[in-house]
Design a protein around this motif. Structure first.
Motif, mmCIF file in Angstrom:
data_model
loop_
_atom_site.group_PDB
_atom_site.id
_atom_site.type_symbol
_atom_site.label_atom_id
_atom_site.label_comp_id
_atom_site.label_asym_id
_atom_site.label_seq_id
_atom_site.Cartn_x
_atom_site.Cartn_y
_atom_site.Cartn_z
ATOM 1 N N ALA A 173 -19.684 37.890 27.411
ATOM 2 C CA ALA A 173 -19.822 36.498 26.973
ATOM 3 C C ALA A 173 -21.113 36.306 26.187
ATOM 4 O O ALA A 173 -21.142 35.566 25.197
ATOM 5 C CB ALA A 173 -19.789 35.565 28.178
ATOM 6 N N GLN A 174 -22.173 36.965 26.609
ATOM 7 C CA GLN A 174 -23.455 36.851 25.921
ATOM 8 C C GLN A 174 -23.339 37.307 24.473
ATOM 9 O O GLN A 174 -23.954 36.725 23.576
ATOM 10 C CB GLN A 174 -24.524 37.670 26.658
ATOM 11 N N ASN A 175 -22.541 38.348 24.236
ATOM 12 C CA ASN A 175 -22.367 38.843 22.867
ATOM 13 C C ASN A 175 -21.774 37.771 21.955
ATOM 14 O O ASN A 175 -22.021 37.778 20.744
ATOM 15 C CB ASN A 175 -21.466 40.079 22.867
ATOM 16 N N LEU A 176 -20.996 36.857 22.522
ATOM 17 C CA LEU A 176 -20.360 35.807 21.726
ATOM 18 C C LEU A 176 -21.310 34.661 21.387
ATOM 19 O O LEU A 176 -21.036 33.896 20.457
ATOM 20 C CB LEU A 176 -19.138 35.251 22.455
ATOM 21 N N ILE A 177 -22.375 34.508 22.157
ATOM 22 C CA ILE A 177 -23.283 33.374 21.934
ATOM 23 C C ILE A 177 -24.667 33.816 21.467
ATOM 24 O O ILE A 177 -25.568 32.983 21.332
ATOM 25 C CB ILE A 177 -23.419 32.498 23.205
ATOM 26 N N TYR A 178 -24.843 35.108 21.249
ATOM 27 C CA TYR A 178 -26.140 35.630 20.798
ATOM 28 C C TYR A 178 -26.625 34.861 19.566
ATOM 29 O O TYR A 178 -25.830 34.543 18.682
ATOM 30 C CB TYR A 178 -26.003 37.120 20.467
ATOM 31 N N PRO A 179 -27.915 34.492 19.504
ATOM 32 C CA PRO A 179 -29.040 34.917 20.358
ATOM 33 C C PRO A 179 -29.336 33.984 21.535
ATOM 34 O O PRO A 179 -30.335 34.157 22.216
ATOM 35 C CB PRO A 179 -30.202 34.895 19.372
ATOM 36 N N PHE A 180 -28.477 33.002 21.747
ATOM 37 C CA PHE A 180 -28.738 32.048 22.823
ATOM 38 C C PHE A 180 -28.430 32.677 24.174
ATOM 39 O O PHE A 180 -27.518 33.496 24.303
ATOM 40 C CB PHE A 180 -27.902 30.781 22.615
ATOM 41 N N LYS A 181 -29.170 32.274 25.189
ATOM 42 C CA LYS A 181 -28.947 32.770 26.547
ATOM 43 C C LYS A 181 -28.631 31.575 27.447
ATOM 44 O O LYS A 181 -29.474 31.094 28.193
ATOM 45 C CB LYS A 181 -30.172 33.535 27.056
ATOM 46 N N TRP A 182 -27.393 31.115 27.324
ATOM 47 C CA TRP A 182 -26.955 29.945 28.072
ATOM 48 C C TRP A 182 -26.418 30.349 29.438
ATOM 49 O O TRP A 182 -26.210 31.534 29.731
ATOM 50 C CB TRP A 182 -25.891 29.194 27.272
ATOM 51 N N ASN A 183 -26.197 29.362 30.294
ATOM 52 C CA ASN A 183 -25.656 29.623 31.631
ATOM 53 C C ASN A 183 -24.233 30.165 31.516
ATOM 54 O O ASN A 183 -23.417 29.638 30.755
ATOM 55 C CB ASN A 183 -25.622 28.326 32.448
ATOM 56 N N ILE A 184 -23.946 31.212 32.296
ATOM 57 C CA ILE A 184 -22.611 31.824 32.274
ATOM 58 C C ILE A 184 -22.183 32.173 33.692
ATOM 59 O O ILE A 184 -22.920 32.840 34.425
ATOM 60 C CB ILE A 184 -22.590 33.114 31.432
ATOM 61 N N ALA A 185 -20.981 31.720 34.077
ATOM 62 C CA ALA A 185 -20.315 32.219 35.284
ATOM 63 C C ALA A 185 -19.254 33.187 34.788
ATOM 64 O O ALA A 185 -18.248 32.773 34.210
ATOM 65 C CB ALA A 185 -19.688 31.074 36.079
ATOM 66 N N GLY A 186 -19.503 34.484 34.966
ATOM 67 C CA GLY A 186 -18.638 35.496 34.384
ATOM 68 C C GLY A 186 -17.743 36.175 35.403
ATOM 69 O O GLY A 186 -17.849 35.951 36.611
#
Length: 292
Positions: A87-100
């Protein structure tokens, strides 16, 4: 024969009723503008169009921009079957909250944690078992994730029964895992991992009882999330057709984007109104002081 979830959705006698983004926002209670507003968003099929290969999926720059702006007014948590790393790869460079990983792992305010216990040795055994037994099913695409394994057959829908049989065979060998059917996919995850449980834990641990949650999702794996949101008296929105526990329904990813745009505009307008009221009140206090 097992009937794939998407086919069940299409065959459902319950007619789909899509609402406009404006209708949904107007139908929500005034708590939607509360100071502790929490937006949970699924990724694939909700803010990202489906791609046969999940590695090629993207979130449009327009939606990324909206999510960045929305976080001025609310807390955002992406709730996805993808791992946090994916999921982080999809929102890079942002580091938002993720429940994965269907709610198994959580990154919240940069803190990483797992939400349920798991046995790493058994997980690896499951991965090895699937890769060994899937060699004869070359048309299946096996996605080995950090905490789960997904059997994709979107490119070859005729492989549905074979994928389901393999998944059931895995469950007979590894009963501590459970099967999550989705759109052209069967995924094996540790027992207890679901989006509803993750949403409940996040709301209990990080937000006040008066917080107002919203969840938008599109798949069967999002239904537990809708149920959790309903229990919390929040706003649940399903994307696409099919029987659902969600209160409202949007047609597709484009309509989700439109909802986010209108929601952002509404939040900005609400902030402006509050600012103007505060200015008027302050002006009256100053006038009162001057008259005395």
């Amino acid at each position: 024969m097992f009937k794939h979830s998407e086919q069940v959705i299409e065959d459902s006698s319950e007619a789909s009723f899509y609402m406009s983004p404006n209708m949904i926002i107007n139908a929500c209670p005034s708590e939607i503008y509360s100071q502790d507003l929490v937006l949970f968003l699924d990724i694939d099929g909700t803010i990202s169009e489906f791609n046969p290969n999940p590695e090629k999926s993207i979130i449009s720059s327009e939606i990324i921009g909206l999510l960045k702006q929305l976080q001025t007014y609310l807390t955002l948590i992406l709730v996805t079957g993808r791992s946090i790393i994916q999921a982080q790869n999809l929102i890079y460079p942002f580091k938002w909250n993720i429940a994965g990983s269907h709610g198994l792992e959580l990154r919240y305010q940069s803190e990483l944690k797992t939400l349920i216990q798991l046995n790493p040795e058994r997980l690896q055994q499951l991965k090895d078992y699937i890769q060994t037994h899937a060699r004869q099913l070359a048309q299946l695409r096996i996605e080995v994730k950090r905490y789960s394994v997904a059997l994709h057959f979107r490119e070859h829908p005729d492989m549905e029964q074979a994928a389901h049989t393999l998944a059931l065979n895995c469950l007979s060998q590894f009963p501590e895992f459970e099967l999550k059917p989705g759109k052209y996919v069967f995924e094996l995850v540790p027992q207890g991992a679901n989006k509803g449980s993750a949403i409940q834990q996040i709301m209990q641990q990080y937000h006040s009882p008066t917080a107002y949650p919203i969840f938008i999702g599109d798949d069967l794996t999002d239904e537990a999330g809708f149920q959790a949101i309903n229990a919390l008296k929040g706003c649940s929105i399903k994307v696409g057709s099919g029987v659902t526990a969600a209160q409202y329904r949007l047609e597709n990813v484009s309509q989700v984007q439109a909802f986010l745009e209108i929601f952002l505009t509404s939040l900005k307008a609400q902030e402006q109104q509050l600012s103007e009221k505060s200015h008027v009140k302050t002006h009256r206090v100053i006038k009162s002081c001057e008259s005395t």
